[in-house]
Motif scaffolding. Structure first.
Motif, PDB file in Angstrom:
ATOM      1  N   GLY A  56     -14.271   5.632  13.174  1.00 39.43           N
ATOM      2  CA  GLY A  56     -13.063   6.217  12.595  1.00 39.43           C
ATOM      3  C   GLY A  56     -11.993   6.490  13.627  1.00 39.43           C
ATOM      4  N   LEU A  57     -12.429   7.020  14.783  1.00 40.45           N
ATOM      5  CA  LEU A  57     -11.464   7.280  15.853  1.00 40.45           C
ATOM      6  C   LEU A  57     -10.794   5.983  16.307  1.00 40.45           C
ATOM      7  N   GLY A  58     -11.595   4.917  16.390  1.00 38.08           N
ATOM      8  CA  GLY A  58     -11.048   3.617  16.795  1.00 38.08           C
ATOM      9  C   GLY A  58     -10.015   3.104  15.813  1.00 38.08           C
ATOM     10  N   ILE A  59     -10.337   3.168  14.518  1.00 38.13           N
ATOM     11  CA  ILE A  59      -9.406   2.699  13.488  1.00 38.13           C
ATOM     12  C   ILE A  59      -8.128   3.527  13.505  1.00 38.13           C
ATOM     13  N   GLU A  60      -8.280   4.839  13.537  1.00 42.63           N
ATOM     14  CA  GLU A  60      -7.098   5.708  13.551  1.00 42.63           C
ATOM     15  C   GLU A  60      -6.241   5.448  14.784  1.00 42.63           C
ATOM     16  N   GLY A  61      -6.906   5.253  15.923  1.00 41.73           N
ATOM     17  CA  GLY A  61      -6.168   4.966  17.150  1.00 41.73           C
ATOM     18  C   GLY A  61      -5.407   3.661  17.071  1.00 41.73           C
ATOM     19  N   LEU A  62      -6.048   2.627  16.525  1.00 38.88           N
ATOM     20  CA  LEU A  62      -5.391   1.324  16.402  1.00 38.88           C
ATOM     21  C   LEU A  62      -4.221   1.373  15.425  1.00 38.88           C
ATOM     22  N   VAL A  63      -4.411   2.081  14.312  1.00 36.14           N
ATOM     23  CA  VAL A  63      -3.322   2.212  13.326  1.00 36.14           C
ATOM     24  C   VAL A  63      -2.138   2.955  13.928  1.00 36.14           C
ATOM     25  N   LEU A  64      -2.427   4.040  14.634  1.00 34.74           N
ATOM     26  CA  LEU A  64      -1.354   4.812  15.270  1.00 34.74           C
ATOM     27  C   LEU A  64      -0.643   3.996  16.349  1.00 34.74           C
ATOM     28  N   CYS A  65      -1.419   3.215  17.105  1.00 34.95           N
ATOM     29  CA  CYS A  65      -0.810   2.351  18.124  1.00 34.95           C
ATOM     30  C   CYS A  65       0.130   1.342  17.478  1.00 34.95           C
ATOM     31  N   ALA A  66      -0.308   0.767  16.351  1.00 34.99           N
ATOM     32  CA  ALA A  66       0.513  -0.230  15.665  1.00 34.99           C
ATOM     33  C   ALA A  66       1.804   0.397  15.135  1.00 34.99           C
ATOM     34  N   ILE A  67       1.681   1.549  14.477  1.00 38.25           N
ATOM     35  CA  ILE A  67       2.849   2.189  13.860  1.00 38.25           C
ATOM     36  C   ILE A  67       3.814   2.731  14.915  1.00 38.25           C
ATOM     37  N   PHE A  68       3.293   3.588  15.784  1.00 34.88           N
ATOM     38  CA  PHE A  68       4.163   4.243  16.759  1.00 34.88           C
ATOM     39  C   PHE A  68       4.589   3.289  17.873  1.00 34.88           C
ATOM     40  N   GLY A  69       3.768   2.264  18.127  1.00 39.60           N
ATOM     41  CA  GLY A  69       4.160   1.259  19.112  1.00 39.60           C
ATOM     42  C   GLY A  69       5.404   0.507  18.674  1.00 39.60           C
ATOM     43  N   ILE A  70       5.410   0.089  17.411  1.00 39.89           N
ATOM     44  CA  ILE A  70       6.570  -0.631  16.880  1.00 39.89           C
ATOM     45  C   ILE A  70       7.784   0.299  16.807  1.00 39.89           C
ATOM     46  N   LEU A  71       7.558   1.553  16.382  1.00 43.65           N
ATOM     47  CA  LEU A  71       8.664   2.507  16.337  1.00 43.65           C
ATOM     48  C   LEU A  71       9.254   2.733  17.729  1.00 43.65           C
ATOM     49  N   TYR A  72       8.366   2.868  18.714  1.00 44.17           N
ATOM     50  CA  TYR A  72       8.846   3.136  20.071  1.00 44.17           C
ATOM     51  C   TYR A  72       9.635   1.961  20.634  1.00 44.17           C
ATOM     52  N   ILE A  73       9.199   0.744  20.318  1.00 41.85           N
ATOM     53  CA  ILE A  73       9.924  -0.440  20.784  1.00 41.85           C
ATOM     54  C   ILE A  73      11.371  -0.395  20.305  1.00 41.85           C
ATOM     55  N   GLY A  74      11.569  -0.007  19.052  1.00 44.63           N
ATOM     56  CA  GLY A  74      12.920   0.097  18.516  1.00 44.63           C
ATOM     57  C   GLY A  74      13.708   1.225  19.147  1.00 44.63           C
ATOM     58  N   ILE A  75      13.080   2.397  19.265  1.00 43.57           N
ATOM     59  CA  ILE A  75      13.770   3.555  19.840  1.00 43.57           C
ATOM     60  C   ILE A  75      14.121   3.298  21.301  1.00 43.57           C
ATOM     61  N   GLU A  76      13.182   2.677  22.029  1.00 35.50           N
ATOM     62  CA  GLU A  76      13.426   2.371  23.428  1.00 35.50           C
ATOM     63  C   GLU A  76      14.602   1.414  23.592  1.00 35.50           C
ATOM     64  N   SER A  77      14.756   0.497  22.619  1.00 42.73           N
ATOM     65  CA  SER A  77      15.885  -0.428  22.648  1.00 42.73           C
ATOM     66  C   SER A  77      17.207   0.325  22.504  1.00 42.73           C
ATOM     67  N   LEU A  78      17.228   1.345  21.660  1.00 45.05           N
ATOM     68  CA  LEU A  78      18.446   2.143  21.463  1.00 45.05           C
ATOM     69  C   LEU A  78      18.781   2.954  22.713  1.00 45.05           C
ATOM     70  N   THR A  79      17.759   3.566  23.325  1.00 44.19           N
ATOM     71  CA  THR A  79      18.019   4.364  24.520  1.00 44.19           C
ATOM     72  C   THR A  79      18.484   3.481  25.687  1.00 44.19           C
ATOM     73  N   THR A  80      17.928   2.270  25.768  1.00 44.46           N
ATOM     74  CA  THR A  80      18.357   1.338  26.821  1.00 44.46           C
ATOM     75  C   THR A  80      19.812   0.932  26.613  1.00 44.46           C
ATOM     76  N   PHE A  81      20.188   0.667  25.368  1.00 45.57           N
ATOM     77  CA  PHE A  81      21.569   0.292  25.056  1.00 45.57           C
ATOM     78  C   PHE A  81      22.522   1.431  25.402  1.00 45.57           C
ATOM     79  N   SER A  82      22.106   2.657  25.114  1.00 43.28           N
ATOM     80  CA  SER A  82      22.934   3.818  25.432  1.00 43.28           C
ATOM     81  C   SER A  82      23.125   3.946  26.943  1.00 43.28           C
ATOM     82  N   LYS A  83      22.052   3.720  27.705  1.00 37.23           N
ATOM     83  CA  LYS A  83      22.164   3.775  29.168  1.00 37.23           C
ATOM     84  C   LYS A  83      23.048   2.644  29.691  1.00 37.23           C
ATOM     85  N   ASP A  84      22.955   1.479  29.067  1.00 40.38           N
ATOM     86  CA  ASP A  84      23.801   0.351  29.477  1.00 40.38           C
ATOM     87  C   ASP A  84      25.279   0.689  29.360  1.00 40.38           C
ATOM     88  N   LEU A  85      25.613   1.449  28.320  1.00 36.21           N
ATOM     89  CA  LEU A  85      27.017   1.764  28.058  1.00 36.21           C
ATOM     90  C   LEU A  85      27.512   2.994  28.826  1.00 36.21           C
TER      91      LEU A  85
END
Length: 246
Positions: free
Chosen positions: A43-72
């Motif tokens: 169960g811990l493995g499944i929950e960890g993998l699901v959280l990695c998938a969800i928050f990993g994709i979310l972070y990729i998007g958020i990180e893109s926004l913060t990088t763009f803000s720093k660029d400007l």
């Protein structure tokens, strides 16, 4: 364009490596649970993998926004805007790299899920036994008959919707650094603009799709969000050309 995309990839490489390490830890926990028949580790493995998938994709998007803000707003990418590339190319490299990152990350977790299901079936003794094992731990009832269609629709919706959010976020950040630059509360105003644009987009989509059946409404929503993404991208590129000064 390719060089710009490579540049964007290198800037965001470290967070992806961190995500990969955390995913590996969750995968090890999952495998321990499968081979030892211990529900806790499984169960811990499944929950960890699901959280990695969800928050990993979310972070990729958020990180893109913060990088763009720093660029400007900082000098970390001052030379980026002095390269012989148009604003549309610079912005396009960011959007494409973000889309590719999200797609590759999603595909990686999808393939990993298929592999893990195969391992689980082989270890536990059958598909029904594996599903019962999963449902028993997570206390949910899963409609496995339509899992492929559900997965395709969920992935398509998530990818298009997130890309739309990213492009609208780029527009809001750009407005804060150009049209609203130097004005009090510019970031707050740009965030409010982000919410207004997103709200209007959702309202228009709901108006268009409200009389359609479920499947038609879903794919029409995806199409509308793609159209809005293209429109916001064009507006953002135009503002970068006309108003941006670095």
């Amino acid at each position: 364009m390719t060089k710009l995309m490579k540049y964007e990839w290198r800037k965001a490489l470290f967070p992806k490596m961190v995500l990969l390490v955390i995913t590996a830890i969750a995968e090890i926990a999952f495998l321990i649970g499968i081979f030892s028949k211990k529900e806790m580790w499984y169960g811990l493995g499944i929950e960890g993998l699901v959280l990695c998938a969800i928050f990993g994709i979310l972070y990729i998007g958020i990180e893109s926004l913060t990088t763009f803000s720093k660029d400007l707003n900082t000098k970390q990418s001052y030379m980026l805007f002095l390269t012989p590339h148009t604003s549309y190319e610079i912005l396009g490299s960011k959007v494409l790299m973000n889309a590719i990152s999200i797609f590759v990350t999603g595909a990686f977790f999808a393939v990993l899920a298929i592999v893990d299901i195969g391992i689980g079936v082989a270890s536990i003794g059958g598909v029904k036994e594996l599903l019962s094992f999963a449902e028993a731990f997570m206390s949910v009832k899963i409609d496995w008959n339509n899992i492929r269609q559900i997965a395709l629709m969920a992935f398509s919706s998530a990818l298009v919707s997130w890309l739309n959010i990213i492009v609208v976020g780029y527009l809001a950040i750009l407005l804060s650094a150009t049209v609203l630059a130097g004005k009090k509360g510019s970031r707050v105003v740009s965030f409010v603009i982000f919410l207004i644009i997103s709200g209007i987009s959702s309202y228009v989509v709901n108006l268009v799709t409200r009389s359609m059946n479920e499947i038609a409404s879903f794919w029409c929503t995806v199409g509308c969000m793609l159209i809005f993404t293209v429109i916001f991208y064009a507006i953002t590129g135009w503002i970068m050309d006309k108003k941006l000064s670095v």
